[in-house]
Write a protein that holds these residues in place. Structure first.
Motif, PDB file in Angstrom:
ATOM      1  N   GLU A   1     -13.774  50.886 -24.497  1.00 21.64           N
ATOM      2  CA  GLU A   1     -14.970  50.046 -24.519  1.00 21.64           C
ATOM      3  C   GLU A   1     -14.757  48.830 -25.416  1.00 21.64           C
ATOM      4  OE1 GLU A   1     -19.825  50.500 -25.090  1.00 21.64           O
ATOM      5  OE2 GLU A   1     -18.502  52.233 -25.316  1.00 21.64           O
ATOM      6  N   GLU A   2     -14.042  49.029 -26.542  1.00 24.13           N
ATOM      7  CA  GLU A   2     -13.770  47.908 -27.440  1.00 24.13           C
ATOM      8  C   GLU A   2     -12.883  46.854 -26.762  1.00 24.13           C
ATOM      9  OE1 GLU A   2     -13.371  51.033 -28.106  1.00 24.13           O
ATOM     10  OE2 GLU A   2     -14.708  51.517 -29.775  1.00 24.13           O
ATOM     11  N   GLU A   3     -11.860  47.319 -26.024  1.00 25.63           N
ATOM     12  CA  GLU A   3     -10.964  46.389 -25.327  1.00 25.63           C
ATOM     13  C   GLU A   3     -11.712  45.630 -24.236  1.00 25.63           C
ATOM     14  OE1 GLU A   3      -6.691  48.781 -25.789  1.00 25.63           O
ATOM     15  OE2 GLU A   3      -8.024  49.215 -24.110  1.00 25.63           O
ATOM     16  N   MET A   4     -12.582  46.346 -23.517  1.00 33.61           N
ATOM     17  CA  MET A   4     -13.365  45.693 -22.477  1.00 33.61           C
ATOM     18  C   MET A   4     -14.302  44.654 -23.080  1.00 33.61           C
ATOM     19  SD  MET A   4     -12.679  46.676 -19.339  1.00 33.61           S
ATOM     20  CE  MET A   4     -14.181  46.299 -18.440  1.00 33.61           C
ATOM     21  N   HIS A   5     -14.913  44.988 -24.213  1.00 31.21           N
ATOM     22  CA  HIS A   5     -15.836  44.054 -24.859  1.00 31.21           C
ATOM     23  C   HIS A   5     -15.088  42.788 -25.317  1.00 31.21           C
ATOM     24  CE1 HIS A   5     -19.330  42.704 -27.108  1.00 31.21           C
ATOM     25  NE2 HIS A   5     -18.516  42.457 -28.140  1.00 31.21           N
ATOM     26  N   GLU A   6     -13.848  42.973 -25.777  1.00 29.65           N
ATOM     27  CA  GLU A   6     -13.065  41.844 -26.265  1.00 29.65           C
ATOM     28  C   GLU A   6     -12.554  40.964 -25.123  1.00 29.65           C
ATOM     29  OE1 GLU A   6     -11.188  39.353 -29.049  1.00 29.65           O
ATOM     30  OE2 GLU A   6     -12.595  41.016 -29.391  1.00 29.65           O
ATOM     31  N   GLU A   7     -12.080  41.621 -24.059  1.00 26.86           N
ATOM     32  CA  GLU A   7     -11.398  40.872 -22.997  1.00 26.86           C
ATOM     33  C   GLU A   7     -12.289  40.572 -21.788  1.00 26.86           C
ATOM     34  OE1 GLU A   7      -8.387  39.664 -23.243  1.00 26.86           O
ATOM     35  OE2 GLU A   7      -7.996  40.574 -25.198  1.00 26.86           O
ATOM     36  N   HIS A   8     -13.211  41.489 -21.452  1.00 26.69           N
ATOM     37  CA  HIS A   8     -13.980  41.338 -20.211  1.00 26.69           C
ATOM     38  C   HIS A   8     -15.430  41.790 -20.438  1.00 26.69           C
ATOM     39  CE1 HIS A   8     -10.169  40.665 -18.126  1.00 26.69           C
ATOM     40  NE2 HIS A   8      -9.705  41.714 -18.775  1.00 26.69           N
ATOM     41  N   ALA A   9     -16.106  41.104 -21.329  1.00 20.67           N
ATOM     42  CA  ALA A   9     -17.460  41.505 -21.730  1.00 20.67           C
ATOM     43  C   ALA A   9     -18.432  41.497 -20.550  1.00 20.67           C
ATOM     44  CB  ALA A   9     -17.962  40.582 -22.841  1.00 20.67           C
ATOM     45  N   LEU A  10     -18.371  40.498 -19.688  1.00 21.06           N
ATOM     46  CA  LEU A  10     -19.282  40.447 -18.536  1.00 21.06           C
ATOM     47  C   LEU A  10     -19.029  41.605 -17.585  1.00 21.06           C
ATOM     48  CD1 LEU A  10     -19.368  36.628 -17.676  1.00 21.06           C
ATOM     49  CD2 LEU A  10     -21.078  37.995 -18.899  1.00 21.06           C
ATOM     50  N   GLU A  11     -17.757  41.955 -17.391  1.00 15.51           N
ATOM     51  CA  GLU A  11     -17.413  43.088 -16.526  1.00 15.51           C
ATOM     52  C   GLU A  11     -17.930  44.380 -17.151  1.00 15.51           C
ATOM     53  OE1 GLU A  11     -15.445  45.239 -13.316  1.00 15.51           O
ATOM     54  OE2 GLU A  11     -16.437  43.303 -13.625  1.00 15.51           O
ATOM     55  N   LEU A  12     -17.834  44.517 -18.487  1.00 14.95           N
ATOM     56  CA  LEU A  12     -18.343  45.699 -19.180  1.00 14.95           C
ATOM     57  C   LEU A  12     -19.846  45.813 -18.990  1.00 14.95           C
ATOM     58  CD1 LEU A  12     -17.997  48.100 -21.127  1.00 14.95           C
ATOM     59  CD2 LEU A  12     -18.254  46.465 -23.029  1.00 14.95           C
ATOM     60  N   GLU A  13     -20.548  44.707 -19.139  1.00 17.30           N
ATOM     61  CA  GLU A  13     -22.005  44.731 -18.957  1.00 17.30           C
ATOM     62  C   GLU A  13     -22.360  45.138 -17.532  1.00 17.30           C
ATOM     63  OE1 GLU A  13     -23.302  40.866 -20.063  1.00 17.30           O
ATOM     64  OE2 GLU A  13     -22.769  41.102 -22.194  1.00 17.30           O
ATOM     65  N   ARG A  14     -21.589  44.654 -16.536  1.00 19.67           N
ATOM     66  CA  ARG A  14     -21.864  45.021 -15.133  1.00 19.67           C
ATOM     67  C   ARG A  14     -21.651  46.511 -14.926  1.00 19.67           C
ATOM     68  NH1 ARG A  14     -19.381  46.161 -10.561  1.00 19.67           N
ATOM     69  NH2 ARG A  14     -17.300  46.019 -11.484  1.00 19.67           N
ATOM     70  N   LEU A  15     -20.560  47.061 -15.484  1.00 19.16           N
ATOM     71  CA  LEU A  15     -20.270  48.485 -15.326  1.00 19.16           C
ATOM     72  C   LEU A  15     -21.335  49.346 -16.016  1.00 19.16           C
ATOM     73  CD1 LEU A  15     -16.394  48.470 -15.871  1.00 19.16           C
ATOM     74  CD2 LEU A  15     -17.619  48.788 -13.707  1.00 19.16           C
ATOM     75  N   GLN A  16     -21.778  48.894 -17.203  1.00 18.25           N
ATOM     76  CA  GLN A  16     -22.808  49.654 -17.919  1.00 18.25           C
ATOM     77  C   GLN A  16     -24.138  49.642 -17.163  1.00 18.25           C
ATOM     78  OE1 GLN A  16     -22.646  47.760 -21.771  1.00 18.25           O
ATOM     79  NE2 GLN A  16     -21.151  49.239 -22.582  1.00 18.25           N
ATOM     80  N   ARG A  17     -24.460  48.500 -16.519  1.00 15.84           N
ATOM     81  CA  ARG A  17     -25.690  48.442 -15.713  1.00 15.84           C
ATOM     82  C   ARG A  17     -25.601  49.404 -14.532  1.00 15.84           C
ATOM     83  NH1 ARG A  17     -25.224  42.822 -16.581  1.00 15.84           N
ATOM     84  NH2 ARG A  17     -24.341  42.561 -14.483  1.00 15.84           N
ATOM     85  N   GLU A  18     -24.426  49.475 -13.928  1.00 14.87           N
ATOM     86  CA  GLU A  18     -24.239  50.391 -12.800  1.00 14.87           C
ATOM     87  C   GLU A  18     -24.389  51.841 -13.250  1.00 14.87           C
ATOM     88  OE1 GLU A  18     -20.495  49.634 -10.993  1.00 14.87           O
ATOM     89  OE2 GLU A  18     -21.111  47.766 -10.010  1.00 14.87           O
ATOM     90  N   GLU A  19     -23.885  52.165 -14.463  1.00 12.86           N
ATOM     91  CA  GLU A  19     -24.008  53.524 -14.987  1.00 12.86           C
ATOM     92  C   GLU A  19     -25.475  53.887 -15.221  1.00 12.86           C
ATOM     93  OE1 GLU A  19     -21.664  53.672 -18.462  1.00 12.86           O
ATOM     94  OE2 GLU A  19     -19.736  53.801 -17.398  1.00 12.86           O
ATOM     95  N   LYS A  20     -26.229  52.955 -15.795  1.00 14.67           N
ATOM     96  CA  LYS A  20     -27.652  53.214 -16.048  1.00 14.67           C
ATOM     97  C   LYS A  20     -28.403  53.382 -14.744  1.00 14.67           C
ATOM     98  CE  LYS A  20     -27.914  50.766 -20.471  1.00 14.67           C
ATOM     99  NZ  LYS A  20     -28.516  49.619 -21.210  1.00 14.67           N
ATOM    100  N   SER A  21     -28.056  52.547 -13.787  1.00 13.90           N
ATOM    101  CA  SER A  21     -28.726  52.629 -12.488  1.00 13.90           C
ATOM    102  C   SER A  21     -28.453  53.972 -11.832  1.00 13.90           C
ATOM    103  CB  SER A  21     -28.240  51.487 -11.589  1.00 13.90           C
ATOM    104  OG  SER A  21     -28.802  51.588 -10.309  1.00 13.90           O
ATOM    105  N   LYS A  22     -27.229  54.444 -11.930  1.00 16.00           N
ATOM    106  CA  LYS A  22     -26.871  55.734 -11.333  1.00 16.00           C
ATOM    107  C   LYS A  22     -27.571  56.882 -12.052  1.00 16.00           C
ATOM    108  CE  LYS A  22     -22.317  54.420  -9.560  1.00 16.00           C
ATOM    109  NZ  LYS A  22     -20.851  54.641  -9.690  1.00 16.00           N
TER     110      LYS A  22
END
Length: 673
Positions: A647-668
């Motif tokens: 999660e730390e690497e994603m936040h550093e390198e691909h924060a928008l992608e991390l936010e999209r994945l987290q939204r999908e997790e909440k939705s599921k």
């Protein structure tokens, strides 16, 4: 008109001769004497041959001669059938009648097929020389393209060789010979202008042709090859047979030829040692250029690296003639040799010490490297050089000498030190680096991970990585002639070439695999869409530059692929297309040869090399920095191995992608009962 002119001629003859002669002529005509009793004049021939027969149809030309039923049509070139009276009058044969050469013409119109003109009737010695030569043998073998009298001298426009307009004038001979030999690939040319250059092309670029153009009486084709008795270089009687080359060159270069004949090379050749060099082995054959030209193989910059080294580096020759096998290597490793490699043309080379044409063994008192003469030889560059300094071996001495043994021990001592010291340092730092990678892998066990690469994508990446590195290493080894460690000669070349081609096949497999993945899978199509450049990438670039330069405190957030990865991906695809296209053309040259000009392969080679340099440098500067040297990924990003990012690497390198994945997790999670 022709009949009336003959009748007038007959009447004139009868009226102007004694009565008894007239009676005899009349009697001969009465009983049907053959037509050649009345000699044909040049005008009889010119009535037809001043016309432009090349503009006529074949039927019209056939109607002008007596065709023999069933005989094959004439092969004469229509352009040669037209004779210009003023041109013929100026030629060397201008005072002769046509029938002096065309002896089988006894009437007009004449037969459709005539015997070839026999120049031997007047030029018996020249014809005998021609009959000995390779052109006549080629002609007799059925090759009608071989040189004949008319092809070199002309037909009705023959001029003396001294005439500047003559086809056999010195300045014009290269063009005359070039009608056949300009693009003659059958004749190998030892030339600095490359294997693709023909003998005539090489000659025109050489010093002899340039001297002729300045009005100097320099060598041209027949000066070396003879005029009529041209023989192949394999014939001992040929002027270009190896034993005879120095004599041939000596017709102009008298002093040089004399010095060569007395030298160690000339004496060896005289004893039948054909491995001994002669003039063209060092200077080239047709494309000879002046020693002052840096491109010359005997220039100050090249003589030690090419002319002399080509023979003296060969272990086979060294063993055969008892020469020290390390002479060239010891020079190259010396102060003089290293300076020469760096382009210093004032430093001593082979010729500086051994001489040019007058090379003699060191045991000969006349040799420039005889111990008694060494102070003078070395003193030409080093004025304070003394006899004492001349004592001792040169080039490291013989292999069993004290100097050679000392050189060997020092060399291997430092080889061992270099391998041992640098090997220890590399192993030490590699272990430290590996520990950091392993720690990074262990730290991931208790962290939340996000999939970055699927198993299929990781295998593709591994194939790309190994094939690309192998291609780069073997390719540059081939271009810059770097041998495989502990392997030399043809085996080294074979390993490099085979390794490069195997890697090329693997790279092609990756390319096909990747295209199939992009087209045939949902994840692949999503990959391609996410890789497409967008305006947001330009904004991200500007934002990151401001952040890195301290002009902004906010680091931009990247989506699945940042502009950094997109630039690299599209550069990779472009490079793959270029490298595969040019590589295929060079690998399968025979297949593509009918569709490309010769220079097309040179361009393909250049593109292949330049693209390889660009791609390799880009990988080191751009990709390796992003996955190894960047502060937040050191000692190495491991997601290409595990396929996941924390999660730390994603936040550093691909924060928008991390936010999209987290939204999908909440939705599921909300959708679950």
């Amino acid at each position: 008109m022709r009949t009336s002119r003959v009748s007038v001629s007959v009447r004139w003859s009868i009226a102007s001769t004694p009565r008894w002669s007239a009676l005899l002529i009349g009697f001969a005509l009465a009983i049907g004497a053959p037509s050649y009793a009345l000699a044909l004049t040049n005008q009889d021939c010119l009535d037809c041959h001043t016309m432009d027969m090349a503009a006529m149809s074949a039927d019209d030309r056939a109607g002008m001669v007596n065709a023999v039923p069933g005989a094959a049509p004439s092969k004469a070139d229509p352009k040669l059938l037209q004779v210009k009276p003023e041109t013929y009058a100026k030629s060397v044969h201008g005072a002769f009648d046509c029938v002096n050469c065309h002896v089988d013409i006894t009437e007009v119109p004449h037969a459709a097929r005539l015997a070839p003109v026999n120049c031997k009737e007047c030029h018996a010695e020249v014809q005998a020389a021609y009959d000995m030569g390779i052109h006549r043998k080629t002609l007799d073998a059925g090759n009608d393209k071989a040189a004949t009298c008319a092809k070199c001298h002309g037909a009705h426009d023959i001029l003396p060789s001294a005439d500047p307009a003559s086809k056999t004038n010195k300045k014009n001979l290269p063009d005359t010979c070039g009608k056949c030999h300009l693009a003659d690939a059958s004749i190998a040319d030892h030339s600095v202008f490359g294997a693709g250059a023909s003998p005539v092309e090489s000659y025109k670029l050489g010093t002899h042709a340039k001297a002729l153009a300045r009005g100097v009486d320099a060598a041209t084709c027949n000066d070396c090859h003879e005029s009529h008795a041209l023989l192949p270089m394999s014939d001992p009687a040929s002027s270009i047979f190896k034993m005879n080359v120095a004599k041939t060159c000596g017709k102009c270069h008298v002093e040089e030829s004399k010095a060569y004949n007395e030298s160690v090379h000339g004496q060896a050749l005289a004893r039948g040692v054909f491995d001994s060099p002669t003039c063209n082995d060092c200077h080239g054959e047709h494309g000879i250029i002046a020693p002052a030209d840096p491109a010359s193989p005997v220039s100050k910059a090249s003589v030690g690296r090419s002319a002399c080294a080509d023979c003296h580096r060969q272990e086979r020759l060294s063993r055969r003639f008892g020469l020290a096998s390390k002479r060239v290597a010891s020079y190259e490793d010396s102060f003089h040799g290293l300076a020469n490699k760096m382009g210093d043309t004032t430093v001593a080379n082979c010729a500086s010490c051994h001489g040019v044409h007058n090379i003699l063994p060191s045991s000969d008192p006349a040799s420039t490297i005889h111990p008694e003469r060494l102070p003078a030889t070395c003193g030409s560059c080093h004025p304070r050089f003394t006899q004492a300094e001349a004592i001792g071996p040169v080039h490291g001495g013989d292999e069993d000498s004290t100097a050679a043994k000392a050189n060997w021990w020092v060399r291997w001592f430092y080889y061992s030190m270099i391998v041992g010291t640098l090997g220890f340092m590399f192993a030490h730092n590699f272990i430290d680096w590996l520990r950091g990678v392993l720690e990074k892998l262990r730290d991931r066990k208790n962290k939340k991970l996000y999939v970055r690469l699927s198993r299929n994508e990781r295998w593709m990446h591994l194939l790309l990585l190994t094939s690309f590195i192998t291609l780069a290493v073997t390719g540059f080894m081939l271009v810059y002639n770097v041998s495989v460690p502990f392997v030399s000669g043809e085996l080294s070349q074979k390993i490099r070439a085979t390794g490069h081609r195997v890697a090329a096949v693997a790279f092609t497999v990756w390319a096909v695999w990747h295209v199939a993945y992009l087209v045939g899978s949902r994840r692949g199509r999503r990959w391609f869409i996410d890789m497409l450049p967008k305006m947001a990438d330009a904004r991200d670039f500007m934002a990151l530059m401001k952040f890195n330069l301290g002009m902004s405190k906010v680091r931009p957030k990247f989506a699945r692929f940042s502009y950094i990865e997109k630039l690299e991906y599209w550069a990779l695809l472009w490079g793959a297309i270029v490298m595969m296209a040019t590589g295929a053309g060079l690998w399968f040259k025979n297949f593509f040869a009918p569709y490309l000009p010769f220079w097309g392969f040179d361009i393909a080679t250049l593109i292949h090399l330049m693209e390889a340099i660009l791609a390799s440098a880009a990988i080191v500067i751009w990709h390796f920095y992003a996955v190894m040297f960047k502060s937040d990924v050191r000692p190495m990003a491991v997601w290409w191995i595990t396929g996941t990012m924390t999660e730390e690497e994603m936040h550093e390198e691909h924060a928008l992608e991390l936010e999209r994945l987290q939204r999908e997790e909440k939705s599921k999670s909300k959708s679950k009962p």
